[in-house]
Scaffold this active site. Sequence first.
Site: not given
Length: 311
Positions: A198, A246
């Site tokens: 990340d 999403h």
Amino acid sequence: MRSPRSPRRLMEIVTGMWGAKALAEATRLDLFSQLSAAPGSTATEVAARNGLAVRPAEQLLTACAGLGLLRRQGPGYANTPEAETYLVRGRPDYFGDAVLSLDHRYAGWMRLGEALRSNAPTNFDAQASESMFDPEDTELQQHFWKSMYALSATSARALAAAYDFGPVRRLLDVGGGGAAYDIELCRAYEELRATVFDLPFICELSREPVSRAGLTDRISFAPGDFLREAALPAGHDAVLLSQVLHDWDERTNRLILAKCFAALPSGGRILISELLVDDTKDGPLLPALMSLNMLVSTWGATTRRRSTGRG
């Protein structure tokens, strides 16, 4: 079809923000931590402790009791088990940062009509930032990233029970801020090792829950940007995308999935954990509302359907 005899359900929907704001302000005051330390506190005591007049303190306590978060104890109030578990600061499953992060994002929802008409996000300054994941957003850092473990831990435990990770030895968690999936999966599977991939500042914020779980020897960090890096870290036999897809449009998701595929050896696996709407696009409620949240929060993202993975 018979007409409903009362608009009560509509009233509950339209006043939903009232309960959300009551919870957010109680969390901001750290009311539940106070009542954990001093159960049975009266409205007068809560008011004095927080620099409030008795009237608003009593109204807030009454609202939180109506929400099922407090119960009466003698002349005062105490936490319910739910509040004691999730809303007392310092508890393992503390959810308060998620409450405050979502409360911070209501500003964009207040401009939902604008988002509907423009098909553009309203939850951040689209002229100044490419996405809602702005490392300069201090409110985002203070609450959103800290809430990642609490938001994801329950789903992570469900995944550990639903899928056999026995054959997996090295897991790459792409966009795994908070490390909840890595912690819960490593707890469930003793042979598993995981890498969180990340953004650098998110990796730093995610070290604390890993350390607290005593898993620093099994969970490592690889700082990077999955949108900009040419390739993802190699050496893993499975890739996890938990609540990532999403946030992006279909073209970007294809790019992410292609990089995940390229990072895996033959026989590797890509695991996706997501909120999905029914193929009929009439629910469930949370994924459906999350799709609207993507409208106010992103460029082009939406909640996907179960069978096709498309919006």
